[in-house]
Design a protein around this motif. Structure first.
Motif, PDB file in Angstrom:
ATOM      1  N   ASN A 618       0.803  -1.221   0.000  1.00 15.80           N
ATOM      2  CA  ASN A 618       0.000   0.000   0.000  1.00 15.80           C
ATOM      3  C   ASN A 618       0.837   1.274   0.000  1.00 15.80           C
ATOM      4  O   ASN A 618       0.293   2.372   0.086  1.00 15.80           O
ATOM      5  CB  ASN A 618      -0.931   0.003   1.217  1.00 15.80           C
ATOM      6  N   ASN A 619       2.154   1.103  -0.072  1.00 12.51           N
ATOM      7  CA  ASN A 619       3.037   2.261  -0.041  1.00 12.51           C
ATOM      8  C   ASN A 619       4.052   2.137  -1.172  1.00 12.51           C
ATOM      9  O   ASN A 619       4.858   1.211  -1.193  1.00 12.51           O
ATOM     10  CB  ASN A 619       3.744   2.335   1.312  1.00 12.51           C
ATOM     11  N   LYS A 620       4.009   3.072  -2.107  1.00 14.20           N
ATOM     12  CA  LYS A 620       4.924   3.021  -3.248  1.00 14.20           C
ATOM     13  C   LYS A 620       6.379   3.093  -2.811  1.00 14.20           C
ATOM     14  O   LYS A 620       7.248   2.431  -3.387  1.00 14.20           O
ATOM     15  CB  LYS A 620       4.622   4.169  -4.216  1.00 14.20           C
ATOM     16  N   PHE A 621       6.650   3.868  -1.783  1.00 12.33           N
ATOM     17  CA  PHE A 621       8.031   4.159  -1.417  1.00 12.33           C
ATOM     18  C   PHE A 621       8.587   3.136  -0.416  1.00 12.33           C
ATOM     19  O   PHE A 621       9.096   3.479   0.643  1.00 12.33           O
ATOM     20  CB  PHE A 621       8.130   5.593  -0.879  1.00 12.33           C
ATOM     21  N   THR A 622       8.445   1.875  -0.800  1.00 11.33           N
ATOM     22  CA  THR A 622       9.045   0.779  -0.034  1.00 11.33           C
ATOM     23  C   THR A 622       9.814  -0.108  -1.008  1.00 11.33           C
ATOM     24  O   THR A 622       9.694   0.018  -2.229  1.00 11.33           O
ATOM     25  CB  THR A 622       7.981  -0.040   0.714  1.00 11.33           C
ATOM     26  N   SER A 623      10.587  -1.025  -0.466  1.00  8.47           N
ATOM     27  CA  SER A 623      11.507  -1.814  -1.279  1.00  8.47           C
ATOM     28  C   SER A 623      10.763  -2.891  -2.056  1.00  8.47           C
ATOM     29  O   SER A 623      10.359  -3.914  -1.504  1.00  8.47           O
ATOM     30  CB  SER A 623      12.570  -2.451  -0.375  1.00  8.47           C
ATOM     31  N   LYS A 624      10.603  -2.667  -3.360  1.00  5.69           N
ATOM     32  CA  LYS A 624       9.882  -3.632  -4.192  1.00  5.69           C
ATOM     33  C   LYS A 624      10.162  -3.348  -5.662  1.00  5.69           C
ATOM     34  O   LYS A 624      10.725  -2.321  -6.034  1.00  5.69           O
ATOM     35  CB  LYS A 624       8.383  -3.543  -3.931  1.00  5.69           C
ATOM     36  N   TYR A 625       9.772  -4.310  -6.486  1.00  5.03           N
ATOM     37  CA  TYR A 625       9.833  -4.141  -7.934  1.00  5.03           C
ATOM     38  C   TYR A 625       8.472  -3.657  -8.437  1.00  5.03           C
ATOM     39  O   TYR A 625       7.435  -3.963  -7.851  1.00  5.03           O
ATOM     40  CB  TYR A 625      10.171  -5.472  -8.619  1.00  5.03           C
ATOM     41  N   LEU A 626       8.483  -2.922  -9.539  1.00  8.44           N
ATOM     42  CA  LEU A 626       7.234  -2.503 -10.159  1.00  8.44           C
ATOM     43  C   LEU A 626       6.569  -3.639 -10.928  1.00  8.44           C
ATOM     44  O   LEU A 626       5.348  -3.672 -11.069  1.00  8.44           O
ATOM     45  CB  LEU A 626       7.483  -1.335 -11.115  1.00  8.44           C
TER      46      LEU A 626
END
Length: 760
Positions: A618-626
């Protein structure tokens, strides 16, 4: 046993005054006495592993090599056959001091009875059987005169693009340590002087598994904290178990090649860990320091000796330059003597001075190699190494009746079942998967087969797999010149009346192992296209994977109903695969290396450190791939069974502990299916608050449990402060008080958790 009266008379005259037993004092006296008799040239010969400087082939027993041995110019060499090794030792007995030659060979996962590749062995989670495989390999190899193996490879690897992941035990340092100790015990036994044991050589010291970009022979760069907490443990475990030798790695350590790194080879290996064996370089790694920018051959040879290297493998740097370096004051006689002493001590421990022919035994060669017992052990280990990745609608096990279509470019392979680093590749005794299914299935099973596709149509990969090097390391690719349409039509035809299709796909032997890095670790497109056609038939499809590394099989995982990871299973692999497919063995293997979704996730491993911004959907600014999930396709520790297991919640005896208390953790395991089966119950520990950032979890123990249908059992683990230790920022190995949690479960992701506080 071979008798050589001429040798025995000379030997007794030389050492009668000092040789009384194999004790440390006797060894010291004997080696010191011998060193006093040796010329500088003879000392340099002892620290030279080579075919000689006459152009002879390494280990071939050629005339040039034998002349060099008679001159005392070679202390160790490779071994290829009983006859050639006998010639080598005969030549040594004609040298001035009659010092036997140390015979080494890459006995990596078997000698003539070939076991599954080491990565597969580690997936068995059975250290007793792993030790037994090394013991059998030692018995077979030693009968031919081999007394030293360049194994085990204990490098921790977290990048499956690196081809040599096939030679190791995966990504976890604790589990890698257990396997390393088992291999050393298997090779060396309790007495190295026995003629059915061989000396282990721990490689590649150090950090070779962290090669950048997964490309072989590439550089490595990491902090000391990462080294000691993530990579060093298996090396130390092998040395603590008594491994007699070590091999330096090709890569940089702290910007200095390992082969010339005094901090690594002396400060850590000898001073910190107390290793008293000898260190050999990897093949020409002294010479290769010049490419790292450290100087010419003379300079880097002196650097290696001073760092703590005792033997130069095939580089001819020691024998060719150290005399001049001694004259120039670049090295000392004490340093040369120390290296020579360690090599002579290894020969003493192996009993070669007592009898240089002790490892040449024609009777054992006839009666202890490729025996029915050895082959049965290989078959059992192959079955136990396989990992069931998916089994939708219980397609497996197969019924022993009806028609089975076995399709794929590896369906009738024999040599490709053996894996890389098999020096004596005998395809004639290896049953293919088709043959295994026919044999195990019995008379009521009709087996139809077709190639369906070539291994690959990709030009660069085809070229690599058709090279002479492919023949050396594995199998040269055989190309079916018929059109793609013809191959596909044939596969469809044999599948038309089948009750089930077994698709045998993956990698050939030459696609993994040394110098076999791959940027794209998916199943080659030609094979995936075949798989898509087979799925369109509407028939049940079982995918059997042959490979030497984790593959990116997200599509296959989503679309194929049943997947069995068979690795490169060895001499008895064809029958073992059939044993598992028909349910003669209920698979119990668990992955020891993570399967990524995409190469873009690499490096990917379960015991990573956390980020300051953990994933939050739910938070774009976390460690993940698009574009893809952070999670792997299959995590570390994963593996299914033909039955099912249920875990209770974890119970602990205390929630607060002090000092040397013991934490007792219990979980009840229940077999909820209708078949007997084994489960690998895994224990992980998390240390969420510490003086340095710690991994999200770390494997610390496991138990492999057999349960009958409906049976339940209480599994008990005992945790002590030793299980909490790590290297802190000052590289002190200790534990810190605070909050911890334990997780027990079927793999590194699916666990039950309990928390506790432990104070000092």
């Amino acid at each position: 046993m071979i008798n050589n009266k001429k040798y025995l008379v000379s030997f007794m005259l030389l050492v009668a005054s000092v040789f009384t037993s194999n004790g440390q004092d006797d060894m010291d006296k004997f080696v010191s006495n011998l060193l006093q008799k040796m010329t500088l040239e003879e000392k340099l010969g002892q620290i030279n592993l080579s075919s000689g400087n006459t152009g002879a082939v390494l280990g071939g027993g050629g005339e040039g090599q034998l002349i060099a041995i008679k001159k005392g110019e070679i202390g160790a060499t490779g071994g290829s056959s009983f006859e050639s090794i006998k010639k080598i030792q005969d030549a040594a007995m004609e040298s001035r001091l009659k010092i036997p030659v140390l015979i080494g060979l890459d006995v990596i996962h078997g000698y003539k009875t070939i076991f599954p590749i080491p990565l597969a062995l580690s997936c068995s989670w059975d250290t007793d059987l792993i030790e037994r495989s090394a013991q059998i390999a030692a018995k077979e190899a030693s009968a031919s005169g081999v007394c030293w193996t360049y194994s085990p490879m204990v490098d921790i690897a977290r990048d499956p693009r690196w081809g040599r992941v096939s030679e190791g035990s995966g990504e976890d340092p604790w589990w890698g340590s257990q396997v390393a100790k088992a291999m050393v015990r298997g090779y060396q036994g309790g007495d190295l002087s026995k003629n059915n044991t061989i000396m282990a050589c721990v490689k590649h010291f150090a950090l070779y598994g962290a090669s950048e970009a997964g490309r072989d022979y590439n550089t490595v760069d990491m902090s000391h904290l990462s080294m000691f907490n993530g990579y060093m443990e298996p090396y130390k475990a092998a040395f603590d178990e008594g491994a007699g030798s070590a091999m330096s790695s090709f890569n940089l350590v702290d910007g200095i090649p390992a082969t010339g790194n005094k901090w690594l080879m002396t400060d850590v290996l000898r001073d910190r860990w107390g290793f008293d064996g000898f260190v050999v370089t990897d093949y020409t790694s002294i010479n290769e320091m010049a490419y790292h920018g450290l100087g010419d051959l003379k300079t880097v040879s002196a650097l290696a000796l001073k760092a703590g290297i005792d033997m130069d493998m095939q580089g001819l740097g020691f024998i060719g330059t150290l005399k001049e370096s001694l004259d120039d004051g670049l090295v000392s006689m004490e340093q040369i003597d120390q290296a020579c002493r360690r090599v002579l001590e290894a020969k003493f421990k192996l009993g070669l001075f007592e009898d240089p022919y002790r490892y040449l035994d024609e009777n054992r060669l006839k009666n202890e190699v490729l025996t029915d017992e050895n082959l049965e052990a290989a078959r059992e280990l192959a079955a136990r190494s396989m990992v069931l990745l998916k089994n939708e609608n219980n397609i497996l096990p197969l019924n022993k009746k009806g028609k089975i279509a076995v399709v794929g470019p590896l369906a009738e392979a024999t040599g490709d079942l053996l894996g890389a680093w098999v020096m004596y590749r005998n395809r004639d005794i290896v049953p293919s998967i088709v043959e295994g299914i026919k044999s195990v299935g019995g008379d009521d099973v009709e087996v139809l087969s077709a190639i369906g596709a070539n291994l690959t149509n990709e030009p660069n990969l085809r070229k690599s797999l058709s090279s002479p090097f492919a023949m050396f390391m594995g199998e040269k690719m055989v190309v079916d010149e018929r059109s793609l349409e013809v191959l596909i039509d044939e596969a469809i035809a044999v599948s038309a009346d089948a009750d089930v299709i077994v698709a045998v796909l993956g990698e050939s032997t030459a696609m993994s192992g040394e110098a076999s890095s791959r940027a794209d670790i998916s199943i080659p497109e030609s094979q995936r296209n075949l798989l898509k056609v087979l799925l369109k038939t509407g028939k049940p499809v079982v995918l059997v994977l042959l490979n030497g590394r984790p593959l990116t099989i997200e599509w296959e995982s989503e679309n194929v109903p049943a997947i069995l990871e068979a690795w490169a299973p060895g001499t008895a692999g064809g029958n073992a695969i059939a044993d598992v497919l028909f349910g003669g063995y209920n698979p119990s293997g668990k992955l020891t290396m993570t399967f990524p979704r995409s190469v873009g996730q690499i490096p990917i491993y379960y015991n990573h450190q956390n980020t300051g911004r953990p994933f939050d959907e739910n938070n774009k600014f976390t460690s993940k791939y698009l574009d893809i999930s952070n999670e792997p396709v299959y995590p570390f520790g994963y593996g299914l069974s033909y039955t099912s297991f249920e875990y209770s919640d974890v119970e602990i005896n205390k929630s607060k502990l002090n000092g040397n208390d013991k934490l007792i953790a219990k979980v009840t395991l229940t077999n909820t299916g209708d078949r007997a089966g084994e489960e690998v119950v895994q224990l992980y520990i998390s240390d969420p608050v510490a003086s340095i950032s710690r991994p999200v979890k770390e494997l610390k123990n496991y138990k492999k449990i057999m349960l009958q249908p409906g049976e339940k059992k209480e599994i008990v683990f005992e945790i002590t402060p030793d299980d909490l230790k790590f290297y802190n920022s000052e590289l002190i190995y200790d534990w810190e008080p605070g909050e911890f949690s334990i997780q027990i479960g079927t793999n590194s992701q699916d666990v039950k958790t309990a928390s506790f506080v432990w104070e000092k």
